[in-house]
Motif scaffolding. Structure first.
Motif, PDB file in Angstrom:
ATOM      1  N   GLU A  34      23.260  -0.900 -27.248  1.00 20.72           N
ATOM      2  CA  GLU A  34      22.449  -1.637 -26.266  1.00 20.72           C
ATOM      3  C   GLU A  34      21.120  -2.078 -26.884  1.00 20.72           C
ATOM      4  O   GLU A  34      20.043  -1.758 -26.359  1.00 20.72           O
ATOM      5  CB  GLU A  34      22.190  -0.770 -25.026  1.00 20.72           C
TER       6      GLU A  34
ATOM      7  N   GLU B 217      31.317  -0.566 -18.333  1.00 26.17           N
ATOM      8  CA  GLU B 217      30.244  -0.047 -17.487  1.00 26.17           C
ATOM      9  C   GLU B 217      29.776   1.321 -17.993  1.00 26.17           C
ATOM     10  O   GLU B 217      30.396   1.924 -18.872  1.00 26.17           O
ATOM     11  CB  GLU B 217      30.745   0.076 -16.049  1.00 26.17           C
ATOM     12  N   SER B 218      28.687   1.813 -17.399  1.00 21.39           N
ATOM     13  CA  SER B 218      28.232   3.167 -17.702  1.00 21.39           C
ATOM     14  C   SER B 218      29.353   4.153 -17.380  1.00 21.39           C
ATOM     15  O   SER B 218      30.019   4.029 -16.355  1.00 21.39           O
ATOM     16  CB  SER B 218      27.000   3.522 -16.860  1.00 21.39           C
TER      17      SER B 218
ATOM     18  N   THR C 121      29.118   4.625 -25.516  1.00 20.36           N
ATOM     19  CA  THR C 121      28.134   5.318 -26.341  1.00 20.36           C
ATOM     20  C   THR C 121      28.722   6.576 -26.981  1.00 20.36           C
ATOM     21  O   THR C 121      28.364   6.920 -28.117  1.00 20.36           O
ATOM     22  CB  THR C 121      26.888   5.658 -25.499  1.00 20.36           C
TER      23      THR C 121
ATOM     24  N   HIS D  37      26.681  -3.867 -22.265  1.00 12.31           N
ATOM     25  CA  HIS D  37      27.335  -4.260 -21.018  1.00 12.31           C
ATOM     26  C   HIS D  37      27.011  -5.713 -20.673  1.00 12.31           C
ATOM     27  O   HIS D  37      27.441  -6.219 -19.648  1.00 12.31           O
ATOM     28  CB  HIS D  37      26.904  -3.342 -19.858  1.00 12.31           C
TER      29      HIS D  37
ATOM     30  N   ASP E  72      24.190  -1.917 -15.223  1.00 14.38           N
ATOM     31  CA  ASP E  72      25.388  -2.609 -15.686  1.00 14.38           C
ATOM     32  C   ASP E  72      25.554  -3.905 -14.918  1.00 14.38           C
ATOM     33  O   ASP E  72      25.121  -4.029 -13.771  1.00 14.38           O
ATOM     34  CB  ASP E  72      26.635  -1.744 -15.417  1.00 14.38           C
TER      35      ASP E  72
ATOM     36  N   SER F 122      24.238   7.880  -9.875  1.00 14.26           N
ATOM     37  CA  SER F 122      24.279   6.913 -10.970  1.00 14.26           C
ATOM     38  C   SER F 122      23.080   5.977 -10.862  1.00 14.26           C
ATOM     39  O   SER F 122      22.349   5.975  -9.856  1.00 14.26           O
ATOM     40  CB  SER F 122      25.572   6.089 -10.896  1.00 14.26           C
TER      41      SER F 122
ATOM     42  N   THR G 154      18.799  -4.312 -24.299  1.00 16.58           N
ATOM     43  CA  THR G 154      18.787  -4.070 -22.846  1.00 16.58           C
ATOM     44  C   THR G 154      17.400  -4.207 -22.241  1.00 16.58           C
ATOM     45  O   THR G 154      17.232  -4.805 -21.181  1.00 16.58           O
ATOM     46  CB  THR G 154      19.349  -2.673 -22.535  1.00 16.58           C
TER      47      THR G 154
END
Length: 563
Positions: A188, A46-47, A52, A221, A470, A440, A191
């Motif tokens: 990503e 997840e974030s 990254t 993700h 996510d 978030s 995405t």
């Protein structure tokens, strides 16, 4: 961890800490991994899991506030090694592009809008090799051809805005490949892309591995993308590696609860609303009484500029949204989905046919007529980060519709209603005093839902509300959406390019392509027994989190590409 001779990149006991105004923040907690020659290594989570940060560390792209310890080694095709942690700026510049290259998440921001794509590809060549302008351009044309850009001799002189989203991603991949880098880090890379374009980019990345001989570190993700492309998977959570295994082994028998939760959160076509509908129930052929939206041969367009002819984006379509119904609108970018949503609130002009929204005819509607309908329509935007005013608190953002439509004298007077809405979307009331950047992505999207529901709308328009989230956050937002829809009873136009997401919420589905409806019907009819080749192509393009099933689906997708 001891790296093998085949390791293209190796990380040993990496720790990354960021200095802040408060206490230092630990982003990576002593992880070790290696990327082997010729493999696709997926790093998922997840974030905030550290994916990254790990990717940026491999290229030495962390900011000055970062403190590193451990070893990070990148090996070039010539056998030379670069110690990223201790390398000088000159050594890092020499390594980037030649030994390792990055494919960024958003190609629009990775490309410079004022230079042609050919110049930007040649820039990397000029930094590492002594080439004439003609030689650099010839290499740029060749690499554009190899990544599938049509007519590269002409397109090499075009600017980024002249390319579609998928083509821009191909250009970014070309920039990564032009110097024959042995390690490609793809952060990503799919995405923001439609499922059909995503399938093409995944096929191109597979070509990077098989034909260019590159090792790919894939940051994502999306577990369907992992199943489609990866050879080996590393699962991260809050800066730690919690599980790693070959892709088939991980999907068949995940060992950690966190991995099992990630896989369980992935939406599947056939497990949502379609699982509770019957194929034997005929789809309605006309709008039911009390329909909130009725479109008959509607045409929606944009005016031309400087005397040029306008563009008709939606071309004579018929659809409706019944009371309490969720209508899923699917299609690729440019199909007219968002145009329809904007026309329903008067932000885009209806130029032909009829579009009645809450009893108001939108073709030729005056601003005064539109003002009467707007309190009854809520809008959930694709990116809440840009739709919120960053200078207002979350409570002030949610209260804004109440203040604008004079349901409250100010944000303070509306706070009780704001707190009720925060409770409804399962956010703590204290979050109302925070600013958008302090939440978030999933929390901001919940706040966006709260704002859309502030005036108890009869109709909600949700434009790609989960595309940037996510998978686990997406699952929670979709579950929340279903609960709110059942509780408040609003009708909804749910716009998405992801058919699995639409299956979670929609009662009926409309498939749109280039402004024309290709198919519509109940969710189970459209998603399990599609009649149109384009719908079948969309379904075949959607990756599923099962490497075995995805391998056969990939062949089906290749067979439907011409549809």
């Amino acid at each position: 961890m001891t790296g093998t001779a085949a390791s293209v990149a190796r990380i040993d006991d990496l720790r990354v800490t960021f200095a802040t105004d408060g206490a230092p923040v630990a982003a990576i907690n002593g992880i070790s991994l290696e990327a082997r020659a010729g493999e696709v290594l997926a790093i998922v989570g997840e974030s905030g899991s550290g994916k990254t940060v790990t990717a940026n560390t491999l290229l030495g792209l962390l900011p000055e506030t970062a403190t590193l310890s451990g070893a990070v080694i990148v090996r070039g095709r010539d056998g030379g090694e670069t110690d990223i942690v201790h390398a000088t700026g000159a050594q890092l510049r020499e390594m980037r592009g030649r030994d390792a290259a990055m494919v960024f998440q958003e190609p629009s921001t990775a490309l410079n809008p004022v230079y042609t794509v050919g110049w930007q590809i040649a820039e990397g060549l000029r930094a590492h090799e002594k080439l004439s302008k003609a030689e650099a351009k010839a290499k740029a044309v060749d690499i554009l051809r190899r990544v599938g850009i049509p007519n590269p001799e002409k397109r090499v002189d075009d600017y980024p805005h002249q390319f579609s989203g998928g083509q821009k991603q191909r250009v970014v991949i070309a920039m990564a490949l032009v110097l024959d880098a042995g390690l490609i880090i793809a952060d990503e890379p799919t995405t923001a892309l439609d499922v059909t374009v995503q399938a093409e980019i995944l096929d191109l990345l597979r070509t990077c591995r098989d034909e260019f001989g590159a090792t790919i570190v894939l940051i994502t993700h999306n577990m369907g993308v992992v199943a489609d492309l990866a050879d080996r998977v590393i699962v991260m959570y809050r800066g730690d590696i919690v599980e790693q295994a070959p892709v088939r082994e991980l999907f068949a028998a995940p060992q950690q609860e966190y991995t099992r939760d990630l896989l369980a959160a992935v939406p599947h076509v056939g497990r949502g609303k379609s699982a509770h509908q019957s194929l034997d129930t005929p789809a309605p052929t006309s709008p039911p009484a009390g329909s909130l939206v009725v479109a008959e041969k509607v045409e929606i367009g944009y005016p031309g500029r400087f005397g040029s002819a306008g563009v008709v984006a939606v071309k004579g379509v018929d659809f409706w949204i019944g009371p309490g119904e969720v209508l899923g609108l699917v299609g690729e970018s440019g199909s007219g989905k968002t145009t329809i949503g904007r026309a329903m609130v008067g932000l885009t002009s209806v130029v032909g046919g009829s579009l009645k929204v809450l009893g108001t005819e939108m073709n030729g509607a005056k601003p005064r007529q539109l003002a009467k309908t707007r309190p009854d329509i809520g809008f959930v935007f694709q990116d809440p980060a840009t739709s919120f005013n960053p200078l207002l608190t979350i409570a002030e953002c949610i209260a804004e519709p109440l203040v604008v439509h004079k349901r409250a004298s100010g944000a303070r007077a509306a706070r009780q209603r704001v707190n009720e809405l925060l409770d409804a979307v399962q956010l703590p009331q204290a979050f109302g005093d925070r600013y958008p950047h302090e939440l978030s992505g999933g929390q901001r999207q919940r706040a966006s839902l709260a704002r859309a529901l502030a005036l108890d709308p009869k109709l909600l328009i949700a434009d790609e509300p989960t595309s940037a989230l996510d998978v686990s956050v997406q699952a929670r937002v979709l579950q929340l959406f279903a609960q709110l829809q059942a509780e408040f009873g609003f009708a909804c136009l749910f716009i998405s390019h992801d058919l699995a997401v639409v299956d979670e919420v929609a009662d009926r589905v409309v498939v749109l392509r280039q402004g024309v409806i290709r198919e519509q019907g109940t969710t189970v009819q459209v998603l399990t027994e599609p009649r149109d080749d384009y719908t079948r192509r969309l379904l075949a393009s959607l990756p599923v989190p099962d490497p075995v099933a995805q391998e056969s689906r990939r062949e089906l997708w290749r067979a439907t590409r011409g549809a």
